[in-house]
Motif scaffolding. Sequence first.
Motif, PDB file in Angstrom:
ATOM      1  N   ILE A 182       0.711  -1.184  -0.155  1.00  0.00           N
ATOM      2  CA  ILE A 182      -0.123   0.086   0.061  1.00  0.00           C
ATOM      3  C   ILE A 182       0.940   1.212  -0.135  1.00  0.00           C
ATOM      4  O   ILE A 182       0.482   2.235  -0.757  1.00  0.00           O
ATOM      5  CB  ILE A 182      -0.895  -0.028   1.186  1.00  0.00           C
ATOM      6  N   ASP A 183       1.875   1.100   0.816  1.00  0.00           N
ATOM      7  CA  ASP A 183       2.794   2.243   0.946  1.00  0.00           C
ATOM      8  C   ASP A 183       3.387   2.858  -0.453  1.00  0.00           C
ATOM      9  O   ASP A 183       3.542   3.778  -0.777  1.00  0.00           O
ATOM     10  CB  ASP A 183       3.968   1.971   2.030  1.00  0.00           C
ATOM     11  N   LYS A 186       0.757   3.627  -3.168  1.00  0.00           N
ATOM     12  CA  LYS A 186       0.222   5.289  -3.094  1.00  0.00           C
ATOM     13  C   LYS A 186       1.484   6.289  -3.162  1.00  0.00           C
ATOM     14  O   LYS A 186       1.197   7.502  -3.657  1.00  0.00           O
ATOM     15  CB  LYS A 186      -0.163   5.514  -1.409  1.00  0.00           C
ATOM     16  N   GLY A 189       1.169   6.900  -6.791  1.00  0.00           N
ATOM     17  CA  GLY A 189       0.068   7.562  -7.149  1.00  0.00           C
ATOM     18  C   GLY A 189      -1.182   6.606  -7.488  1.00  0.00           C
ATOM     19  O   GLY A 189      -2.282   7.083  -8.364  1.00  0.00           O
ATOM     20  N   CYS A 190      -1.125   5.533  -7.432  1.00  0.00           N
ATOM     21  CA  CYS A 190      -2.103   4.403  -7.918  1.00  0.00           C
ATOM     22  C   CYS A 190      -3.300   4.483  -7.016  1.00  0.00           C
ATOM     23  O   CYS A 190      -3.355   5.015  -5.872  1.00  0.00           O
ATOM     24  CB  CYS A 190      -1.499   2.889  -7.932  1.00  0.00           C
ATOM     25  N   THR A 191      -4.332   4.068  -7.468  1.00  0.00           N
ATOM     26  CA  THR A 191      -5.706   3.895  -6.707  1.00  0.00           C
ATOM     27  C   THR A 191      -5.409   2.377  -5.957  1.00  0.00           C
ATOM     28  O   THR A 191      -5.002   1.670  -6.713  1.00  0.00           O
ATOM     29  CB  THR A 191      -6.853   3.718  -7.828  1.00  0.00           C
ATOM     30  N   VAL A 192      -5.625   2.443  -4.743  1.00  0.00           N
ATOM     31  CA  VAL A 192      -5.270   1.222  -3.901  1.00  0.00           C
ATOM     32  C   VAL A 192      -6.685   0.780  -3.329  1.00  0.00           C
ATOM     33  O   VAL A 192      -7.491   1.626  -2.747  1.00  0.00           O
ATOM     34  CB  VAL A 192      -4.225   1.641  -2.951  1.00  0.00           C
ATOM     35  N   LYS A 209      -5.014   4.600   4.543  1.00  0.00           N
ATOM     36  CA  LYS A 209      -5.783   5.389   3.219  1.00  0.00           C
ATOM     37  C   LYS A 209      -5.760   4.787   2.027  1.00  0.00           C
ATOM     38  O   LYS A 209      -5.539   5.373   1.110  1.00  0.00           O
ATOM     39  CB  LYS A 209      -4.950   6.850   3.458  1.00  0.00           C
ATOM     40  N   PRO A 210      -5.988   3.546   1.992  1.00  0.00           N
ATOM     41  CA  PRO A 210      -6.368   2.996   0.694  1.00  0.00           C
ATOM     42  C   PRO A 210      -7.749   3.543   0.122  1.00  0.00           C
ATOM     43  O   PRO A 210      -8.433   4.170   1.154  1.00  0.00           O
ATOM     44  CB  PRO A 210      -6.428   1.325   0.899  1.00  0.00           C
ATOM     45  N   ASP A 211      -7.884   3.578  -1.017  1.00  0.00           N
ATOM     46  CA  ASP A 211      -9.062   4.378  -1.763  1.00  0.00           C
ATOM     47  C   ASP A 211     -10.289   3.299  -1.293  1.00  0.00           C
ATOM     48  O   ASP A 211     -11.467   3.876  -1.272  1.00  0.00           O
ATOM     49  CB  ASP A 211      -8.962   4.361  -3.163  1.00  0.00           C
TER      50      ASP A 211
END
Length: 342
Positions: A182-183, A186, A189-192, A209-211
């Motif tokens: 995730i780190d 992000k 700049g990916c959507t996670v 803060k994943p999406d």
Amino acid sequence: MRVALIHSHGGPEVLRVEEVEDPKPGPFDILVHQKYTSVNHRDVWLRKGLPDDTFQLPLPSILGIDVSGEVVSVGSDVTAFCVGDRVISNPYIACGKCHACIRQRPHHCARIDIANGAYAELVVVPEERAMLIAPAVSPENAACFANTYITAWEMLIGKAKITPDDTVFVWGGTSGLGSAAIDIAKLVGCTVISTAGRSEKIEVLEELKPDLILNHYTDNVVSDVMEFTNGVGASVVFEHVGTATWERSVSLAASGARIVSAGLTSGRTLHLDVVNMIMKQFSITGSCLGTMASARAAVRQLNFGRLTPLIGQQIPLLSIVDAHRLIEEGGVAGKILIDING
């Protein structure tokens, strides 16, 4: 020096904390004094004993692969490091002699090995596998970095080659490897999209803060991913669980997706509908830790303060048996940090 080692394979109780002689660095080695290390699932597999010839250890052996700390001695031919430097070590060992290594493709080494011995106050590290740590990096973060972040970097940057256009799906986002993924995603700049399975872990996952956050036990993960992506699916699937998640990983993957796998915590047998693979035209890539190129790139971001390991619990080395029980039970969100002096 004090170490934690095994004399036989078995449950957590086979781990023993003992005093052994201090190691001495060879001409191209550095000697690293550690304050902390961390526990990984690989340590558990080695402790139990693997069923094939992969990564077999001579007994007795000191377990642990996350080495970091201060250089206290250097070999006669070491040129890149001095006493007092803070370093982190990449445990990935390419053989340097196979067809892949000869062709400068160490990430495809046919005889890869992985260093052990991190459950110790002092660890000998070859100069070529060490990297400098910036003063601002805490010893705790450094101790929880190597295995998870180098592996995740190799998977996402080296193999999947993620870009800001990607939607990255990560199973088990509060695990050491999942949180590292995730780190990194992000950072790019990916959507996670990520999952957790307990309410307390979902609360921790929210802090990353994943999406989109899903419960992999109670939610319909595949349909929820498809709804979130308007029926497209995830362009990158970060798979490190194995049997329990594999079929859902395939189902939620987008057409042309990259599924990259480096873990098998729930089992090593996977079932694949080949027709589904052909129609979706996705690729499946295995990954094992990471090369020095990936390691240096990941450590560079750590030194800039852009990556922060998720640490769940700190346990003294004298309680290493409890640490192994905790990681097997899966109740800790984040890495289990081991205090070598504790």
